[in-house]
Design a protein around this motif. Structure first.
Motif, mmCIF file in Angstrom:
data_model
loop_
_atom_site.group_PDB
_atom_site.id
_atom_site.type_symbol
_atom_site.label_atom_id
_atom_site.label_comp_id
_atom_site.label_asym_id
_atom_site.label_seq_id
_atom_site.Cartn_x
_atom_site.Cartn_y
_atom_site.Cartn_z
ATOM 1 N N ILE A 1 0.856 -1.191 0.000
ATOM 2 C CA ILE A 1 0.000 0.000 0.000
ATOM 3 C C ILE A 1 0.891 1.239 0.000
ATOM 4 C CG2 ILE A 1 -1.713 1.296 1.327
ATOM 5 C CD1 ILE A 1 -2.698 -1.437 2.408
ATOM 6 N N LEU A 2 0.599 2.177 -0.888
ATOM 7 C CA LEU A 2 1.429 3.368 -1.070
ATOM 8 C C LEU A 2 0.881 4.544 -0.269
ATOM 9 C CD1 LEU A 2 1.834 3.029 -4.937
ATOM 10 C CD2 LEU A 2 3.522 2.405 -3.197
ATOM 11 N N PHE A 3 1.774 5.271 0.399
ATOM 12 C CA PHE A 3 1.394 6.443 1.185
ATOM 13 C C PHE A 3 2.073 7.674 0.602
ATOM 14 C CE2 PHE A 3 0.847 2.835 3.983
ATOM 15 C CZ PHE A 3 -0.357 3.111 4.600
ATOM 16 N N SER A 4 1.267 8.588 0.070
ATOM 17 C CA SER A 4 1.821 9.811 -0.512
ATOM 18 C C SER A 4 2.215 10.780 0.600
ATOM 19 C CB SER A 4 0.785 10.473 -1.428
ATOM 20 O OG SER A 4 -0.393 10.798 -0.709
ATOM 21 N N GLY A 5 3.365 11.429 0.426
ATOM 22 C CA GLY A 5 3.830 12.398 1.408
ATOM 23 C C GLY A 5 4.600 11.793 2.561
ATOM 24 N N HIS A 6 4.830 10.485 2.502
ATOM 25 C CA HIS A 6 5.623 9.861 3.573
ATOM 26 C C HIS A 6 7.086 10.262 3.413
ATOM 27 C CE1 HIS A 6 7.676 6.811 5.972
ATOM 28 N NE2 HIS A 6 6.516 6.583 6.578
ATOM 29 N N PRO A 7 7.775 10.580 4.508
ATOM 30 C CA PRO A 7 9.155 11.074 4.389
ATOM 31 C C PRO A 7 10.178 10.026 3.978
ATOM 32 C CG PRO A 7 8.542 10.829 6.706
ATOM 33 C CD PRO A 7 7.287 10.608 5.902
ATOM 34 N N ASP A 8 9.888 8.740 4.136
ATOM 35 C CA ASP A 8 10.894 7.715 3.855
ATOM 36 C C ASP A 8 10.220 6.365 3.644
ATOM 37 O OD1 ASP A 8 13.346 6.453 3.552
ATOM 38 O OD2 ASP A 8 13.655 6.204 5.707
ATOM 39 N N LEU A 9 9.413 6.246 2.581
ATOM 40 C CA LEU A 9 8.625 5.031 2.362
ATOM 41 C C LEU A 9 9.495 3.948 1.738
ATOM 42 C CD1 LEU A 9 5.751 3.963 2.781
ATOM 43 C CD2 LEU A 9 5.277 4.578 0.409
ATOM 44 N N ARG A 10 9.989 3.047 2.570
ATOM 45 C CA ARG A 10 10.782 1.898 2.110
ATOM 46 C C ARG A 10 10.514 0.723 3.046
ATOM 47 N NH1 ARG A 10 15.808 2.140 5.254
ATOM 48 N NH2 ARG A 10 15.782 4.073 6.457
ATOM 49 N N ARG A 11 10.965 -0.440 2.644
ATOM 50 C CA ARG A 11 10.717 -1.645 3.439
ATOM 51 C C ARG A 11 11.345 -1.514 4.830
ATOM 52 N NH1 ARG A 11 8.499 -5.912 0.654
ATOM 53 N NH2 ARG A 11 8.593 -5.845 -1.612
ATOM 54 N N ILE A 12 10.706 -2.206 5.785
ATOM 55 C CA ILE A 12 11.178 -2.094 7.167
ATOM 56 C C ILE A 12 11.378 -3.450 7.835
ATOM 57 C CG2 ILE A 12 8.851 -1.911 8.136
ATOM 58 C CD1 ILE A 12 9.957 0.143 10.136
ATOM 59 N N LEU A 13 10.656 -4.484 7.386
ATOM 60 C CA LEU A 13 10.777 -5.818 7.982
ATOM 61 C C LEU A 13 11.442 -6.817 7.047
ATOM 62 C CD1 LEU A 13 7.280 -6.103 9.725
ATOM 63 C CD2 LEU A 13 9.471 -5.617 10.790
ATOM 64 N N THR A 14 11.161 -6.728 5.761
ATOM 65 C CA THR A 14 11.773 -7.649 4.805
ATOM 66 C C THR A 14 13.054 -7.038 4.254
ATOM 67 O OG1 THR A 14 10.526 -6.720 2.957
ATOM 68 C CG2 THR A 14 9.517 -8.546 4.142
ATOM 69 N N ASP A 15 13.772 -7.829 3.459
ATOM 70 C CA ASP A 15 15.021 -7.362 2.876
ATOM 71 C C ASP A 15 14.736 -6.342 1.777
ATOM 72 O OD1 ASP A 15 17.717 -7.352 2.872
ATOM 73 O OD2 ASP A 15 17.996 -9.410 2.179
ATOM 74 N N TYR A 16 15.724 -5.514 1.452
ATOM 75 C CA TYR A 16 15.530 -4.462 0.438
ATOM 76 C C TYR A 16 15.209 -5.035 -0.935
ATOM 77 C CZ TYR A 16 17.334 -1.221 3.917
ATOM 78 O OH TYR A 16 17.510 -0.477 5.052
ATOM 79 N N GLY A 17 15.767 -6.184 -1.254
ATOM 80 C CA GLY A 17 15.495 -6.785 -2.556
ATOM 81 C C GLY A 17 14.368 -7.790 -2.533
ATOM 82 N N PHE A 18 13.562 -7.789 -1.481
ATOM 83 C CA PHE A 18 12.492 -8.780 -1.324
ATOM 84 C C PHE A 18 11.479 -8.648 -2.456
ATOM 85 C CE2 PHE A 18 8.641 -10.623 0.435
ATOM 86 C CZ PHE A 18 9.120 -11.750 1.079
ATOM 87 N N ASP A 19 11.015 -9.799 -2.956
ATOM 88 C CA ASP A 19 10.071 -9.831 -4.070
ATOM 89 C C ASP A 19 8.664 -10.081 -3.552
ATOM 90 O OD1 ASP A 19 8.889 -9.965 -6.537
ATOM 91 O OD2 ASP A 19 9.616 -11.981 -7.013
ATOM 92 N N GLY A 20 7.759 -9.138 -3.763
ATOM 93 C CA GLY A 20 6.365 -9.323 -3.376
ATOM 94 C C GLY A 20 6.048 -8.749 -2.004
ATOM 95 N N TYR A 21 4.793 -8.983 -1.578
ATOM 96 C CA TYR A 21 4.284 -8.429 -0.322
ATOM 97 C C TYR A 21 3.646 -9.565 0.475
ATOM 98 C CZ TYR A 21 5.089 -4.290 -3.098
ATOM 99 O OH TYR A 21 5.684 -3.335 -3.880
ATOM 100 N N PRO A 22 4.272 -9.981 1.574
ATOM 101 C CA PRO A 22 3.940 -11.263 2.227
ATOM 102 C C PRO A 22 2.525 -11.390 2.775
ATOM 103 C CG PRO A 22 6.056 -10.414 2.989
ATOM 104 C CD PRO A 22 5.439 -9.340 2.163
ATOM 105 N N LEU A 23 1.835 -10.304 3.121
ATOM 106 C CA LEU A 23 0.510 -10.440 3.706
ATOM 107 C C LEU A 23 -0.625 -10.318 2.685
ATOM 108 C CD1 LEU A 23 0.705 -8.776 7.237
ATOM 109 C CD2 LEU A 23 1.030 -11.146 6.550
ATOM 110 N N ARG A 24 -0.293 -10.184 1.413
ATOM 111 C CA ARG A 24 -1.342 -10.250 0.395
ATOM 112 C C ARG A 24 -1.851 -11.685 0.290
ATOM 113 N NH1 ARG A 24 0.229 -6.514 -4.876
ATOM 114 N NH2 ARG A 24 0.421 -4.526 -3.755
ATOM 115 N N LYS A 25 -3.141 -11.821 0.059
ATOM 116 C CA LYS A 25 -3.727 -13.159 0.017
ATOM 117 C C LYS A 25 -3.188 -13.997 -1.149
ATOM 118 C CE LYS A 25 -6.472 -12.671 3.560
ATOM 119 N NZ LYS A 25 -7.877 -12.356 3.413
#
Length: 205
Positions: A127-151
């Motif tokens: 999910i994208l948040f406009s105006g966020h100061p630093d929107l990047r991954r925080i729990l998975t690795d930087y090169g992680f493929d996909g989004y783990p909680l999507r069904k």
């Protein structure tokens, strides 16, 4: 209309929120003693600011952001905001809907504590948040493929990580299953399943 003095605190809050947010509200429900309000996505920051500043509300404590995925809907994601009013000893839940491409306004200008919550929601749902100061991954690795909680994210993931003793470093490899997943019938545990698992066949008498 009922006299305000006869309303419970949560009913009085619901009435005040409806008056305060007006046309920004899509749906408003009291269930299990809690107030949930769904608002238009683009108004979320304005809504939270009003709930924060209004003397009858004073939702000044930002508790959590959660995501939810409903793949069959056009706007498959819900972003859920939880707030607490220490002054009134009341909680409120706000929801907005979005899809994979539309952005949700960041609420970090009002609640700096939302920074890492929004990053986590982006990391796990995309999910994208406009105006966020630093929107990047925080729990998975930087090169992680996909989004783990999507069904639709595979149960096994796309790669597995292990430490390679020969190379003396962590390596990423395609997932290799020792055996295929087995499907289980949990609907009728007392009667038993309506199929036979490999190796469980009984010899005919």
């Amino acid at each position: 209309m009922a006299d305000e003095t006869t309303l419970s605190p949560i009913e009085a809050l619901s009435a005040r929120v409806a008056e305060l947010l007006g046309e920004r509200v899509i749906e408003q429900v009291i269930a299990h003693g809690e107030l949930t309000v769904r608002v238009h996505r683009e108004t979320i920051l304005d809504c939270l600011r009003k709930l924060h500043d209004d003397e009858a509300c004073r939702f000044i404590s930002f508790t959590d952001i959660a995501g939810a995925d409903y793949p069959d809907r056009d706007e498959r994601f819900e972003v859920v905001y939880h707030l607490l009013s220490p002054n009134r000893n009341l909680r409120i839940r706000l929801k907005v809907r979005t899809d994979e491409d539309s952005t949700v306004p960041s609420v970090t200008p009002l609640f700096p504590a939302a920074d890492w919550y929004e990053r986590e929601t982006y990391d796990l749902y995309g999910i994208l948040f406009s105006g966020h100061p630093d929107l990047r991954r925080i729990l998975t690795d930087y090169g992680f493929d996909g989004y783990p909680l999507r069904k639709d994210f595979p149960t096994t993931g796309y790669v597995e990580v292990r430490y390679d003793e020969e190379r003396k470093r962590v390596v990423y490899e395609p997932v290799k299953l020792a055996q295929e997943f087995r499907q289980f019938d949990y609907l009728s545990p007392w009667e038993g399943t309506d199929y036979v698992l490999p190796g469980d066949q009984k010899k005919s008498s």
